[in-house]
Design a protein around this motif. Structure first.
Motif, PDB file in Angstrom:
ATOM      1  N   UNK A 236       0.816  -1.215   0.000  1.00  0.00           N
ATOM      2  CA  UNK A 236       0.000   0.000   0.000  1.00  0.00           C
ATOM      3  C   UNK A 236       0.851   1.268   0.000  1.00  0.00           C
ATOM      4  N   UNK A 237       2.150   1.097   0.240  1.00  0.00           N
ATOM      5  CA  UNK A 237       3.045   2.256   0.289  1.00  0.00           C
ATOM      6  C   UNK A 237       4.212   2.042  -0.667  1.00  0.00           C
ATOM      7  N   UNK A 238       4.694   3.135  -1.242  1.00  0.00           N
ATOM      8  CA  UNK A 238       5.830   3.039  -2.156  1.00  0.00           C
ATOM      9  C   UNK A 238       7.141   2.834  -1.411  1.00  0.00           C
ATOM     10  N   UNK A 239       7.220   3.351  -0.189  1.00  0.00           N
ATOM     11  CA  UNK A 239       8.450   3.213   0.594  1.00  0.00           C
ATOM     12  C   UNK A 239       8.112   3.013   2.068  1.00  0.00           C
ATOM     13  N   UNK A 240       9.035   2.394   2.776  1.00  0.00           N
ATOM     14  CA  UNK A 240       8.856   2.096   4.197  1.00  0.00           C
ATOM     15  C   UNK A 240      10.122   2.505   4.944  1.00  0.00           C
ATOM     16  N   UNK A 241       9.944   3.149   6.090  1.00  0.00           N
ATOM     17  CA  UNK A 241      11.080   3.551   6.919  1.00  0.00           C
ATOM     18  C   UNK A 241      11.340   2.493   7.990  1.00  0.00           C
ATOM     19  N   UNK A 242      12.606   2.133   8.137  1.00  0.00           N
ATOM     20  CA  UNK A 242      13.004   1.166   9.159  1.00  0.00           C
ATOM     21  C   UNK A 242      14.168   1.714   9.972  1.00  0.00           C
ATOM     22  N   UNK A 243      14.121   1.462  11.275  1.00  0.00           N
ATOM     23  CA  UNK A 243      15.262   1.738  12.143  1.00  0.00           C
ATOM     24  C   UNK A 243      16.041   0.439  12.314  1.00  0.00           C
ATOM     25  N   UNK A 244      17.240   0.398  11.781  1.00  0.00           N
ATOM     26  CA  UNK A 244      18.064  -0.801  11.867  1.00  0.00           C
ATOM     27  C   UNK A 244      19.193  -0.585  12.864  1.00  0.00           C
TER      28      UNK A 244
END
Length: 301
Positions: A63-71
């Motif tokens: 549903x989203x073009x990009x996803x933010x992750x904290x690695x």
């Protein structure tokens, strides 16, 4: 892939769904190919690798073009190592089918991950350097030096107990046949007690020019750690001015109800040395208090 923030222990990164899928597949295939060597070559356990794979897979959202992750540093390290293995380590048949991208596309992703790891190490190195510099600021050695002996006061700031100063004393004795060095365990004195000690030395140094009798100061005991006594008489020698100082240091713990054993020295110390010693310690105490205030304000923000 877009890097949003890098810290010494984590990085916030924006991924596309396809990048997340490629990275998850990369970890999965690395685990399958290097089952027995995974820990040695990747630097993490298979279970830790699988957790990162699950994290990436679960983050995929069409549903989203990009996803933010904290690695975390560990998670990024696993990605870095697995990408390196897939690109330059083991041979993988049907590469594009299993990974979901060509080898060149994966190498481009790998080239974007490499600077992140380097930047994290660089930030950590800067933090370590700042910590070492601050530690040097908050721990310092101060010397009283007489003929044949030296007394070193090692003072250190207490981060969480601002009203106390860590104190360790070293006594160096030099004779014609040997040298002796003794050091006390770290003990605590209140900042005010240290100031009182410095004030006493300053008062004696200032009063020597006025003293007409060979008076001896009272024996002052500081925190059961050391005893100090000064003769109120200035001694002139080789165009320099000296004072007789007795310093006794408590090096051992005695049994209850038994007098405490002290070991020390008595000898001439230059007035210049006393003045330099007191001003340096006072400057250290004032600087320490300012540093403590900064520490407190930093933690409250």
């Amino acid at each position: 892939m877009k890097v949003l923030e890098i810290r010494e222990d984590a990085a916030k990164i924006q991924f596309s769904n396809s990048e997340l899928s490629i990275l998850a597949n990369t970890i999965r295939e690395t685990i399958a190919a290097l089952t027995r060597e995974f820990v040695a070559r990747v630097g993490a356990s298979i279970a830790e690798g699988q957790k990162v794979e699950d994290l990436l897979t679960q983050a995929i959202d069409r549903n989203y073009e990009s996803i933010e992750l904290n690695l975390s540093k560990l998670e990024l390290g696993i990605l870095h190592s697995c990408l390196n293995e897939v690109c330059y380590g083991f041979k993988l048949a049907d590469f594009e089918l299993k990974i979901g991208a060509s080898r060149e596309e994966v190498r481009l992703i790998f080239e974007q991950v490499i600077p992140i790891s380097r930047e994290m190490r660089s930030i950590l190195d800067e933090i370590k350097a700042a910590f070492i510099a601050k530690a040097k600021l908050n721990k310092k050695e101060f010397l009283l030096e007489g003929e044949g002996y030296k007394v070193s006061f090692d003072l250190s700031k207490r981060r969480l107990r601002q009203e106390e100063i860590g104190v360790s004393i070293r006594l160096f004795l030099e004779t014609q046949i040997s040298e002796l060095s003794l050091k006390t365990h770290l003990d605590l004195m209140t900042t005010q007690d240290v100031r009182n000690f410095i004030l006493e030395l300053e008062n004696y140094a200032n009063s020597l020019n006025k003293a007409s009798d060979d008076l001896i100061s009272p024996l002052n005991i500081y925190n059961d750690l050391f005893q100090l006594q000064v003769e109120n008489k200035k001694i002139e020698k080789e165009e320099s001015e000296y004072a007789n100082l007795s310093l006794m240091v408590h090096f051992t713990r005695s049994r209850p109800k038994v007098s405490e054993p002290f070991l020390g020295v008595k000898g001439m110390i230059s007035i210049q040395n006393i003045t330099s010693f007191t001003s340096s310690v006072r400057e250290f105490l004032d600087c320490s208090i300012e540093s403590m205030s900064l520490d407190t304000s930093d933690r409250s923000q």
